[in-house]
Design a protein around this motif. Structure first.
Motif, PDB file in Angstrom:
ATOM      1  N   ALA A 262       5.925  -2.526   9.892  1.00  0.00           N
ATOM      2  CA  ALA A 262       6.774  -1.353   9.702  1.00  0.00           C
ATOM      3  C   ALA A 262       6.424  -0.635   8.401  1.00  0.00           C
ATOM      4  N   SER A 263       6.163  -1.416   7.366  1.00  0.00           N
ATOM      5  CA  SER A 263       5.849  -0.821   6.069  1.00  0.00           C
ATOM      6  C   SER A 263       4.550   0.004   6.131  1.00  0.00           C
ATOM      7  N   LEU A 264       3.559  -0.569   6.803  1.00  0.00           N
ATOM      8  CA  LEU A 264       2.287   0.144   6.900  1.00  0.00           C
ATOM      9  C   LEU A 264       2.383   1.342   7.832  1.00  0.00           C
ATOM     10  N   ALA A 265       3.176   1.182   8.892  1.00  0.00           N
ATOM     11  CA  ALA A 265       3.278   2.272   9.875  1.00  0.00           C
ATOM     12  C   ALA A 265       3.920   3.508   9.264  1.00  0.00           C
ATOM     13  N   ALA A 266       4.648   3.297   8.156  1.00  0.00           N
ATOM     14  CA  ALA A 266       5.321   4.434   7.520  1.00  0.00           C
ATOM     15  C   ALA A 266       4.359   5.285   6.680  1.00  0.00           C
ATOM     16  N   LEU A 267       3.123   4.797   6.484  1.00  0.00           N
ATOM     17  CA  LEU A 267       2.160   5.567   5.687  1.00  0.00           C
ATOM     18  C   LEU A 267       1.762   6.838   6.436  1.00  0.00           C
ATOM     19  N   PRO A 268       1.383   7.879   5.694  1.00  0.00           N
ATOM     20  CA  PRO A 268       1.058   9.150   6.347  1.00  0.00           C
ATOM     21  C   PRO A 268      -0.032   8.978   7.406  1.00  0.00           C
ATOM     22  N   GLY A 269       0.229   9.527   8.585  1.00  0.00           N
ATOM     23  CA  GLY A 269      -0.789   9.535   9.629  1.00  0.00           C
ATOM     24  C   GLY A 269      -0.906   8.236  10.401  1.00  0.00           C
TER      25      GLY A 269
ATOM     26  N   LEU B  52       0.847  -1.183   0.000  1.00  0.00           N
ATOM     27  CA  LEU B  52       0.000   0.000   0.000  1.00  0.00           C
ATOM     28  C   LEU B  52       0.881   1.230   0.000  1.00  0.00           C
ATOM     29  N   ALA B  53       0.554   2.180  -0.841  1.00  0.00           N
ATOM     30  CA  ALA B  53       1.363   3.406  -0.882  1.00  0.00           C
ATOM     31  C   ALA B  53       0.467   4.549  -1.327  1.00  0.00           C
ATOM     32  N   PRO B  54       0.797   5.753  -0.872  1.00  0.00           N
ATOM     33  CA  PRO B  54      -0.026   6.905  -1.290  1.00  0.00           C
ATOM     34  C   PRO B  54      -0.013   7.036  -2.798  1.00  0.00           C
ATOM     35  N   ARG B  55      -1.150   7.351  -3.373  1.00  0.00           N
ATOM     36  CA  ARG B  55      -1.216   7.589  -4.811  1.00  0.00           C
ATOM     37  C   ARG B  55      -0.526   8.913  -5.106  1.00  0.00           C
ATOM     38  N   PRO B  56       0.134   9.013  -6.263  1.00  0.00           N
ATOM     39  CA  PRO B  56       0.797  10.284  -6.590  1.00  0.00           C
ATOM     40  C   PRO B  56      -0.202  11.437  -6.542  1.00  0.00           C
ATOM     41  N   GLU B  57       0.294  12.586  -6.190  1.00  0.00           N
ATOM     42  CA  GLU B  57      -0.540  13.802  -6.129  1.00  0.00           C
ATOM     43  C   GLU B  57      -1.332  13.958  -7.429  1.00  0.00           C
TER      44      GLU B  57
END
Lengths: 1003, 251
Positions: free
Chosen positions: A910-917, A604-609
């Motif tokens: 750890a990977s998920l915890a790095a997501l914004p918020g 899971l990763a933020p979608r580009p702006e």
């Protein structure tokens, strides 16, 4: 003389149509508009006096108490601004030849007033204020008139007569196909709207060359109809070379070797317990039900027509699928409808590509089209869903289903040689010419003008009249077979029924709506509400008398002559003479390549702006705090999850008197029920359970995961209200993009292979299906927009005693809440990821063995009356389900979610915890609250029944966690230890859920 | 079993669609019900002589084209008014449900026109759309045969044109004073904006009754919209009482 009657709301009444139009106009950006007045009216032609027309207006056409009228000859000045109305005048009329049932019925009733009118047509009339003329014209085309079926006239009506059609001069046409080059053949296919491939055209050319003659135009059309994608499913039922994660597979007939094979294997496994009666053979799949009745189910799509004319397309979509059970066996009685829609979001405010209607207009039109057909037919519409994604902008999807009840001894048809071919119901007009071939074509910005004739308008009452006489004729055994006239019209109906015998049809015997139809148009017209029967000659007089006694038109079209040939005549001249074998078996096999590579697993990763997911809607804005309460609110108010009451309330879901579990349930009748239950046999307690499952978001990641999840969701929904899983039958509807592309076809084949595995694993047979391919829209000069792969699974289950059914609303404070099933690290394609604007991730998986045990265990608990409320976990996961159960029951719930086990390793965490918020503390709770893992339910149990309840799940080896209690205090609280992650009043949750998708009365 | 079951004629026309369940409700209440197409009655009005009760069930007669119930009502007004009037004068019962109510009002069978003007009508819901929902109802007065002994009901409504509108206040006052505004929606559950919350209306004799709600849709306890919550499921639904009253009137 042509008279005009304008009918206005009386001075003390609201001009509803005018206000609605003004509101919609402002909605579309016509902000300068200062007001619209509206009238409805009639044009009446005939040798009539002013007094006669005034009597019709005042005593019949208008409502004396609430309306007032103006009567004058067309063009008279008194019609310009009656009662002080001001503004630019716009008339909107159905185009000549378009079905106008109100006018037809009104004209027939004029005889009560001793008035003989030669013509009648309805219209709407608007006075538009505040807009310059060019804007008025734009408004007319964008809002008031749909060019596919209606014409707008500005100012004064220019015509003096209403006649439609002119006499037809018969001339037999042949097509010199033998002399054609490949290029000529391709042009002929395209320009003639045959939509056949070059190989198919070559096959036809070679066939006629071998006969030493050229085909007539009607022969060519007949072949095109029979070989169309719509009628023969040549892509999916064809040869496919597939490569995918399963390896390389060669299919001779893909559907047969996946989905149909699953059914064959299940039937074999069940032996005498097999419940299938007739599958993939007739117009609907038939299952056993009671000792006296079998039950059948069919789901169809009507996507392309609904894109062009939403009301008519959806209207005839439902009307058409109702005729499927009616045309199954010796004719079933329709007992309920289903409807599933996929739209672009209603608040779409970008520039629309040329040729497209605004989603709001499509939504309103589709919803009211289904409403007006189902309600008028007296068939309850009981189950459905609505999904939103911008990729449906040019290709809205309209799935309509119908369930029918058929006496056990009438479940099969058998047309006999020399039976008469009898058509009853609606007359034949130019309606829907080329519908069958058109639904195989890609929509372009020109489709509207090119294929407008493919749009049809329904007349539900004609179909109801046909149904009324058909059931009587069936029970008097006046015919040997029946089928519906669907796509391809008489061509398909006669062709199918006479396939094994042969048929001779006199085309001039078909009753026409108006003059001027050519013999080919009569043959392929898709005029609605027609059924074709195979009637023994000695029964014909009684059959005809029965029809006449209820004003249903019935004619003999021809005879099933045992020649093996299809012979068509017009006024005694043979216009077609085809070998049935060539027609039905002569099509060259389509061989296609298909390959499927699942999207690479990405975290899971933020979608580009600026990269919106197409399913994102204005209300599901991105959230980046660790307040999970905001996430829950955003999910509940996202359009896919939000309440569909605006649609549901417009549908009669109780007619026929068998309603047991309605679509809206709970203390205030507004909770989202999992499935509908009805007792179709009014004297029996046996219930039919209807549900569905679909999730196009998963398909973006893996169409196999989408297919498995859709089946599990449909089954969960049915079981959640009480269906016995061993009775569940499934239907598939694949709506896909352009399957000429190997990767698009591959994604479909992959889904079909998974359907096979899950169906066999669950022991739930597929009994019917339909596909709609090439759902792409090509804006002028741009790349095509394809819909996401959209597999709808419909389920039909049964419950021996409908009185044992349960609903999803919480019932009593102090009861325990249990989570059934395992929660996994599966947030890919979830609504949580959507509202957080995250891409990637893992979609829900399915452990078939555990899933099966889960469904049976839940059913056992319900059957033993141990369950007070049960809800399946789907979009929005546990949190959304708990919120819905709480506000539906007008009670609160307290969840201790730390009780839920999670298989989550340190790296994933750890990977998920790095997501914004997010943080390591909150990540496991996100998963517990919002993961959409399959095979899960939230169940309410009274304390004294908990031991027996828990034992069922322990014995079945199905994960079960007690995670909360129902509370008197009307709040939803979800806590991890002492930390409250969510603590919201249920009124708040209900409000955000109920408001977003309500397009009604917003003026 | 009762010696003489009253006979009910369930009149159907093109678009009638609640005839089966309405016949079933009458049968369950102890009557003998027969579904008859309007063409049979037009051919032979004396058919009516065999029946004690005439029922116009729900549906969309002739598609509700022109206006709800208008075409069939016009047909009755012009071709069957006399026989229907005689049926009513002979002390028999007439019931109209939903579309049947619209037909009764628009044919002049329920409220006679004065100076050729209708006194009231049923027209488009205030919302402008078809609505299916349940509503609580109260009974006003004891005039209506079908509502005898009933004080309140909970029934579904499902219609687009169910808003009761009187020609003027005087007409409404008179109907109310006369006990003819017999069935009312509980004020905050009025689904269509009907004046004075009117859900059902009877004639001066109380023997002709029309209502928008569907009593035949709440006969079985599992038809209740939240029966799964009810502590004590009733034996039968509220709607059955109307049909029993009609049967008992002849008992």
């Amino acid at each position: 003389m042509l008279w005009e009657i304008d009918i206005f709301a009386a001075g003390n009444q609201v001009d509803r149509a005018g206000e609605q139009a003004a509101c919609d106009a402002r909605d579309l950006g016509f902000s300068a508009i200062s007001g619209i007045s509206a009238a409805r009216g009639y044009l009446i032609e005939g040798d009539l006096t002013a007094e006669q027309v005034t009597t019709l207006a005042e005593s019949f056409l208008a409502e004396g108490v609430t309306e007032r009228t103006v009567v004058a000859p067309v063009g008279d000045m008194s019609l310009c601004s009656p009662f002080g109305t001001r503004g630019t005048v716009v008339y909107v009329l159905p185009k000549p030849g378009v079905t106008d049932t109100v006018a037809d019925n009104a004209r027939r009733a004029f005889v009560n007033f001793d008035v003989q009118a030669t013509g009648c047509r309805t219209f709407k009339k608007y006075w538009i204020r505040g807009l310059p003329d060019d804007q008025v014209r734009l408004l007319a085309s964008k809002l008031l008139a749909n060019d596919a079926i209606e014409q707008a006239v500005f100012g004064t009506l220019p015509f003096k007569h209403l006649q439609v059609g002119s006499p037809y001069d018969f001339k037999l046409r042949t097509v010199p196909i033998r002399a054609m080059s490949d290029e000529d053949l391709q042009n002929l296919s395209k320009d003639g709207q045959l939509f056949l491939s070059l190989t198919e055209m070559q096959t036809i050319r070679d066939y006629f060359a071998s006969l030493d003659r050229d085909p007539t135009d009607i022969e060519l059309e007949t072949v095109a109809q029979t070989w169309s994608e719509h009628c023969s499913h040549k892509t999916l039922a064809g040869r496919i070379d597939y490569s995918g994660p399963e390896g390389n597979i060669h299919f001779e007939n893909m559907l047969k070797e996946t989905i149909f094979t699953a059914t064959v294997q299940i039937r074999k496994n069940l032996g005498p317990a097999d419940r299938c009666v007739s599958v993939f053979a007739d117009n609907a799949g038939v299952m056993t039900f009671t000792d006296d009745y079998n039950i059948c189910f069919k789901v169809e799509t009507h996507n392309h027509p609904s894109a062009l004319e939403p009301y008519g397309g959806a209207n005839t979509g439902l009307g058409g699928v109702i005729r499927d059970p009616m045309g199954t066996g010796m004719g079933a009685k329709p007992v309920c409808n289903t409807d599933v829609f996929c739209f672009a979001p209603p608040k779409y405010d970008e520039e629309l590509p040329e040729g497209l209607l605004h989603p709001r207009r499509i939504i309103r039109g589709v919803v009211s089209g289904v409403r007006d057909y189902g309600n008028r037919m007296g068939i309850p519409t009981v189950n459905g869903a609505v999904y939103f994604d911008r990729r449906y902008l040019g290709n809205p999807l309209v799935y309509c289903g119908n369930v029918g009840l058929i006496p056990v001894d009438m479940s099969f048809k058998n047309p006999l040689p020399n039976d008469l071919i009898v058509a009853i119901g609606g007359r034949t007009g130019r309606d829907g010419i080329h519908g069958a071939t058109f639904s195989s074509a890609e929509l372009t910005h020109q489709s509207e003008t090119l294929s407008g004739g493919a749009v049809q308008i329904g007349n539900a009452i004609t179909e109801k009249m046909v149904l009324d006489v058909m059931l009587q004729a069936r029970d008097r055994r006046l015919y040997n077979a029946v089928t519906d006239c669907g796509a391809g019209g008489f061509s398909s109906a006669v062709g199918e029924m006479g396939e094994e015998i042969g048929a001779e049809v006199a085309l001039d015997s078909a009753p026409l709506k108006y003059e001027g139809l050519s013999y080919t148009e009569i043959w392929i017209s898709e005029a609605q509400e027609r059924m074709v029967f195979s009637v023994p000659e000695e029964k014909w007089p009684e059959f005809k008398a029965l029809c006449e006694s209820e004003n249903v038109e019935a004619v003999v079209l021809g005879r099933f002559k045992p020649t093996g040939r299809l012979v068509l005549t017009y006024n005694g001249t043979v216009v077609a003479d085809l070998d049935m074998r060539f027609l039905h078996d002569g099509r060259p096999p389509v061989i296609r390549q298909a390959n499927y590579v699942p999207a690479p697993a990405e975290p899971l990763a933020p979608r580009p702006e600026g990269d919106l997911h197409p399913a994102e809607t204005a209300v599901s804005a991105g959230i980046d705090t660790d307040s999970l309460a905001d996430d829950l609110e955003a999910i509940l108010s996202s359009l896919n999850v939000a309440s569909k009451h605006w649609v549901i309330r417009q549908y009669d879901h109780e007619v026929q008197g068998g309603s047991v579990v309605k679509p809206l349930v709970g203390a205030r009748c507004d909770g989202p029920g999992d499935a509908a239950v009805l007792r179709p046999v009014i004297t029996s307690r046996r219930g039919a359970v209807i549900s569905c499952g679909m999730n196009p978001l998963y398909g973006d990641l893996d169409t196999g995961a989408m297919a498995a999840s859709a089946i599990d969701e449909a089954a969960r929904n049915a079981v959640a209200v009480g269906a016995d899983p061993s009775t569940i039958a499934l239907l598939d509807n694949f709506c896909w993009g352009n399957t000429d592309r190997p990767e698009t076809l591959g994604s479909l084949v992959h889904a079909s292979l998974v359907c096979h595995n899950v169906s066999v694993g669950y022991g739930m047979p597929f009994i019917s299906g339909k596909d709609s391919l090439n759902n792409e829209f090509r804006p002028a000069g741009e790349e095509p927009i394809s819909i996401p792969p959209s597999l709808l699974i419909s389920a039909m289950g049964q419950v021996p005693d409908a009185g044992k059914c349960v609903t999803m609303d919480l019932k009593g404070a102090g009861n325990n809440l249990y989570l059934v099933g395992a929660t996994k690290n599966e947030l890919g394609g979830s609504h949580w990821a959507l509202v957080r604007r995250l891409g990637g991730g893992t979609p829900p998986s399915l452990d078939i063995a555990v899933a099966r045990r889960t469904l049976y265990a839940v059913h056992e608990a319900i059957d033993q009356s141990l369950v007070r409320a049960c809800h399946d976990l789907s979009e929005g996961g546990l949190a959304a389900a708990a919120a819905e159960m709480a506000f539906a029951g007008d009670l609160g719930a307290r969840l201790w979610i730390d009780a839920i086990d999670l298989p989550l390793d340190a790296k994933q965490l750890a990977s998920l915890a790095a997501l914004p918020g997010l943080s390591e503390r909150v990540v496991p709770n996100v998963m517990r609250l919002f993961a959409e893992s399959n095979s899960r339910f939230l169940i309410e149990v009274e304390p004294e029944k908990c031991a027996a309840f828990e034992k069922i799940f322990a014995d079945a080896d199905v994960p079960l966690t007690q995670i909360g209690k129902v509370t008197e205090e009307k709040r939803l609280v979800a806590a991890d230890g002492e930390t409250k992650l969510i603590d919201l009043p249920i009124d708040r949750l209900k409000t955000v859920w109920i408001k977003p998708f309500d397009l009604g009365n917003d003026y | 079993m009762k010696a003489n079951k009253p006979n009910v004629l369930i009149l159907r026309a093109p678009g009638t669609n609640c005839d089966f369940e309405t016949a079933y409700a009458f049968e369950l209440a102890g009557a003998s019900a027969e579904r008859v197409h309007v063409n049979r009655l037009l051919e032979d009005p004396s058919l009516l002589d065999r029946f004690e009760i005439l029922c116009f069930p729900g549906g969309f007669s002739f598609g509700d084209d022109v206006a709800a119930g208008r075409i069939l009502a016009t047909e009755l007004r012009h071709n069957l008014f006399e026989p229907l009037h005689r049926f009513k004068e002979a002390g028999r019962l007439i019931l109209g449900i939903c579309n049947g109510f619209q037909i009764l009002v628009k044919s002049g069978l329920l409220l006679a026109d004065d100076e050729a003007q209708p006194k009231a009508t049923l027209t488009w819901n205030k919302s402008g759309v078809y609505t299916d929902r349940w509503a609580h109802l109260t009974v006003d007065g004891g005039k209506c045969v079908f509502l005898k002994g009933i004080t309140s009901l909970y029934l579904p409504v499902a219609h687009a044109e169910g808003r009761f509108v009187g020609r003027d206040e005087a007409v409404l006052d008179q109907l109310q004073a006369n006990g003819q505004l017999a069935l009312r929606y509980v004020p905050d559950e009025n689904p269509n904006g009907a004046e004075r919350n009117v859900a059902g209306l009877c004639d001066e004799t109380g023997r002709v009754f029309g209502l928008m709600p569907h009593p035949e849709r709440y006969i079985d306890p599992t038809q209740h919209p939240y029966w799964t919550r009810l502590e004590h499921l009733p034996e039968v639904g509220d709607g059955l009482a109307l049909f029993r009253n009609a049967v008992e009137y002849f008992g």
